[in-house]
Design a protein around this motif. Sequence first.
Motif, PDB file in Angstrom:
ATOM      1  N   GLY A 176      -0.203 -68.240   8.255  1.00  0.00           N
ATOM      2  CA  GLY A 176      -0.469 -69.131   7.138  1.00  0.00           C
ATOM      3  C   GLY A 176      -1.096 -68.453   5.943  1.00  0.00           C
ATOM      4  O   GLY A 176      -1.439 -69.119   4.966  1.00  0.00           O
ATOM      5  N   MET A 177      -1.252 -67.156   5.991  1.00  0.00           N
ATOM      6  CA  MET A 177      -1.897 -66.450   4.892  1.00  0.00           C
ATOM      7  C   MET A 177      -0.933 -66.132   3.749  1.00  0.00           C
ATOM      8  O   MET A 177      -1.374 -65.859   2.639  1.00  0.00           O
ATOM      9  CB  MET A 177      -2.571 -65.196   5.413  1.00  0.00           C
ATOM     10  CG  MET A 177      -3.604 -65.557   6.475  1.00  0.00           C
ATOM     11  SD  MET A 177      -4.467 -64.166   7.124  1.00  0.00           S
ATOM     12  CE  MET A 177      -5.822 -64.148   5.998  1.00  0.00           C
ATOM     13  N   LEU A 178       0.355 -66.163   4.042  1.00  0.00           N
ATOM     14  CA  LEU A 178       1.379 -65.975   3.018  1.00  0.00           C
ATOM     15  C   LEU A 178       2.330 -67.155   3.047  1.00  0.00           C
ATOM     16  O   LEU A 178       2.580 -67.740   4.109  1.00  0.00           O
ATOM     17  CB  LEU A 178       2.185 -64.691   3.262  1.00  0.00           C
ATOM     18  CG  LEU A 178       1.456 -63.357   3.184  1.00  0.00           C
ATOM     19  CD1 LEU A 178       2.434 -62.222   3.427  1.00  0.00           C
ATOM     20  CD2 LEU A 178       0.754 -63.188   1.845  1.00  0.00           C
ATOM     21  N   ARG A 179       2.864 -67.472   1.901  1.00  0.00           N
ATOM     22  CA  ARG A 179       3.923 -68.472   1.777  1.00  0.00           C
ATOM     23  C   ARG A 179       5.237 -67.729   1.576  1.00  0.00           C
ATOM     24  O   ARG A 179       5.305 -66.794   0.784  1.00  0.00           O
ATOM     25  CB  ARG A 179       3.692 -69.374   0.563  1.00  0.00           C
ATOM     26  CG  ARG A 179       2.440 -70.189   0.651  1.00  0.00           C
ATOM     27  CD  ARG A 179       2.682 -71.369   1.520  1.00  0.00           C
ATOM     28  NE  ARG A 179       1.455 -72.136   1.637  1.00  0.00           N
ATOM     29  CZ  ARG A 179       1.377 -73.227   2.305  1.00  0.00           C
ATOM     30  NH1 ARG A 179       2.436 -73.701   2.915  1.00  0.00           N
ATOM     31  NH2 ARG A 179       0.250 -73.879   2.400  1.00  0.00           N
ATOM     32  N   ALA A 180       6.250 -68.136   2.292  1.00  0.00           N
ATOM     33  CA  ALA A 180       7.573 -67.518   2.178  1.00  0.00           C
ATOM     34  C   ALA A 180       8.482 -68.437   1.369  1.00  0.00           C
ATOM     35  O   ALA A 180       8.451 -69.656   1.520  1.00  0.00           O
ATOM     36  CB  ALA A 180       8.166 -67.292   3.564  1.00  0.00           C
ATOM     37  N   LYS A 181       9.278 -67.810   0.509  1.00  0.00           N
ATOM     38  CA  LYS A 181      10.206 -68.558  -0.340  1.00  0.00           C
ATOM     39  C   LYS A 181      11.532 -67.806  -0.380  1.00  0.00           C
ATOM     40  O   LYS A 181      11.560 -66.608  -0.661  1.00  0.00           O
ATOM     41  CB  LYS A 181       9.643 -68.682  -1.758  1.00  0.00           C
ATOM     42  CG  LYS A 181      10.544 -69.380  -2.731  1.00  0.00           C
ATOM     43  CD  LYS A 181       9.892 -69.431  -4.094  1.00  0.00           C
ATOM     44  CE  LYS A 181      10.769 -70.138  -5.101  1.00  0.00           C
ATOM     45  NZ  LYS A 181      10.107 -70.206  -6.417  1.00  0.00           N
ATOM     46  N   ARG A 182      12.599 -68.505  -0.097  1.00  0.00           N
ATOM     47  CA  ARG A 182      13.935 -67.904  -0.101  1.00  0.00           C
ATOM     48  C   ARG A 182      14.526 -68.007  -1.508  1.00  0.00           C
ATOM     49  O   ARG A 182      14.580 -69.090  -2.094  1.00  0.00           O
ATOM     50  CB  ARG A 182      14.806 -68.656   0.899  1.00  0.00           C
ATOM     51  CG  ARG A 182      16.043 -67.957   1.244  1.00  0.00           C
ATOM     52  CD  ARG A 182      15.775 -67.035   2.414  1.00  0.00           C
ATOM     53  NE  ARG A 182      17.069 -66.550   2.842  1.00  0.00           N
ATOM     54  CZ  ARG A 182      17.306 -65.322   3.210  1.00  0.00           C
ATOM     55  NH1 ARG A 182      16.335 -64.471   3.287  1.00  0.00           N
ATOM     56  NH2 ARG A 182      18.495 -64.944   3.547  1.00  0.00           N
ATOM     57  N   ARG A 221      17.210 -63.126  -0.272  1.00  0.00           N
ATOM     58  CA  ARG A 221      15.964 -62.473   0.123  1.00  0.00           C
ATOM     59  C   ARG A 221      14.850 -63.497   0.297  1.00  0.00           C
ATOM     60  O   ARG A 221      14.868 -64.563  -0.282  1.00  0.00           O
ATOM     61  CB  ARG A 221      15.530 -61.454  -0.926  1.00  0.00           C
ATOM     62  CG  ARG A 221      16.485 -60.313  -1.107  1.00  0.00           C
ATOM     63  CD  ARG A 221      15.934 -59.352  -2.135  1.00  0.00           C
ATOM     64  NE  ARG A 221      16.924 -58.380  -2.503  1.00  0.00           N
ATOM     65  CZ  ARG A 221      17.005 -57.160  -1.976  1.00  0.00           C
ATOM     66  NH1 ARG A 221      16.147 -56.791  -1.067  1.00  0.00           N
ATOM     67  NH2 ARG A 221      17.933 -56.323  -2.370  1.00  0.00           N
ATOM     68  N   THR A 222      13.864 -63.092   1.084  1.00  0.00           N
ATOM     69  CA  THR A 222      12.665 -63.908   1.242  1.00  0.00           C
ATOM     70  C   THR A 222      11.536 -63.221   0.496  1.00  0.00           C
ATOM     71  O   THR A 222      11.327 -62.015   0.625  1.00  0.00           O
ATOM     72  CB  THR A 222      12.299 -64.061   2.730  1.00  0.00           C
ATOM     73  OG1 THR A 222      13.408 -64.640   3.410  1.00  0.00           O
ATOM     74  CG2 THR A 222      11.079 -64.943   2.912  1.00  0.00           C
ATOM     75  N   TYR A 223      10.809 -64.006  -0.279  1.00  0.00           N
ATOM     76  CA  TYR A 223       9.696 -63.497  -1.079  1.00  0.00           C
ATOM     77  C   TYR A 223       8.400 -64.106  -0.556  1.00  0.00           C
ATOM     78  O   TYR A 223       8.370 -65.263  -0.142  1.00  0.00           O
ATOM     79  CB  TYR A 223       9.898 -63.846  -2.557  1.00  0.00           C
ATOM     80  CG  TYR A 223      11.059 -63.087  -3.152  1.00  0.00           C
ATOM     81  CD1 TYR A 223      10.845 -61.919  -3.848  1.00  0.00           C
ATOM     82  CD2 TYR A 223      12.362 -63.513  -2.966  1.00  0.00           C
ATOM     83  CE1 TYR A 223      11.898 -61.196  -4.373  1.00  0.00           C
ATOM     84  CE2 TYR A 223      13.434 -62.803  -3.477  1.00  0.00           C
ATOM     85  CZ  TYR A 223      13.189 -61.645  -4.177  1.00  0.00           C
ATOM     86  OH  TYR A 223      14.234 -60.923  -4.677  1.00  0.00           O
ATOM     87  N   TYR A 224       7.348 -63.305  -0.599  1.00  0.00           N
ATOM     88  CA  TYR A 224       6.065 -63.710  -0.032  1.00  0.00           C
ATOM     89  C   TYR A 224       4.989 -63.660  -1.098  1.00  0.00           C
ATOM     90  O   TYR A 224       4.920 -62.736  -1.903  1.00  0.00           O
ATOM     91  CB  TYR A 224       5.682 -62.756   1.111  1.00  0.00           C
ATOM     92  CG  TYR A 224       6.674 -62.752   2.239  1.00  0.00           C
ATOM     93  CD1 TYR A 224       6.521 -63.611   3.324  1.00  0.00           C
ATOM     94  CD2 TYR A 224       7.773 -61.900   2.227  1.00  0.00           C
ATOM     95  CE1 TYR A 224       7.433 -63.610   4.363  1.00  0.00           C
ATOM     96  CE2 TYR A 224       8.697 -61.901   3.267  1.00  0.00           C
ATOM     97  CZ  TYR A 224       8.521 -62.752   4.323  1.00  0.00           C
ATOM     98  OH  TYR A 224       9.429 -62.764   5.344  1.00  0.00           O
ATOM     99  N   ARG A 225       4.135 -64.688  -1.067  1.00  0.00           N
ATOM    100  CA  ARG A 225       2.952 -64.699  -1.932  1.00  0.00           C
ATOM    101  C   ARG A 225       1.785 -65.266  -1.139  1.00  0.00           C
ATOM    102  O   ARG A 225       1.971 -65.915  -0.109  1.00  0.00           O
ATOM    103  CB  ARG A 225       3.200 -65.486  -3.211  1.00  0.00           C
ATOM    104  CG  ARG A 225       3.500 -66.923  -3.033  1.00  0.00           C
ATOM    105  CD  ARG A 225       3.871 -67.580  -4.379  1.00  0.00           C
ATOM    106  NE  ARG A 225       4.218 -68.958  -4.173  1.00  0.00           N
ATOM    107  CZ  ARG A 225       3.337 -69.953  -4.135  1.00  0.00           C
ATOM    108  NH1 ARG A 225       2.047 -69.706  -4.293  1.00  0.00           N
ATOM    109  NH2 ARG A 225       3.729 -71.185  -3.928  1.00  0.00           N
TER     110      ARG A 225
END
Length: 95
Positions: free
Chosen positions: A64-70, A74-78
């Motif tokens: 839960g420390m990063l959010r993944a976004k497609r 590609r998948t991007y993390y913030r």
Amino acid sequence: MLQPPANDTRLRILEWLKDPVAHFPPRRHTDLVADGVCADAVAAKLGVRRSVAHTHLTLLADLGMLRAKRVRRRTYYRRDEVRIAEVARLFEKGW
């Protein structure tokens, strides 16, 4: 998450993602702040294979420390600042 030496790597990733513009090159179709950073960029910065970076990023996302976004293929993390603050409070309390 806390097993050495991987924890040091994951802590560095979290630190870099605090200010992704300062640590990663810009991408053509995404915004480093709004969308995040892909595993390829993290792998290049760490000097490891993409699969290794992906493992670290996936673990941080699972915690839960990063959010993944497609975005596209590609998948991007913030960072998830709320979750990171919760974990920090737990460590301050001695959990």
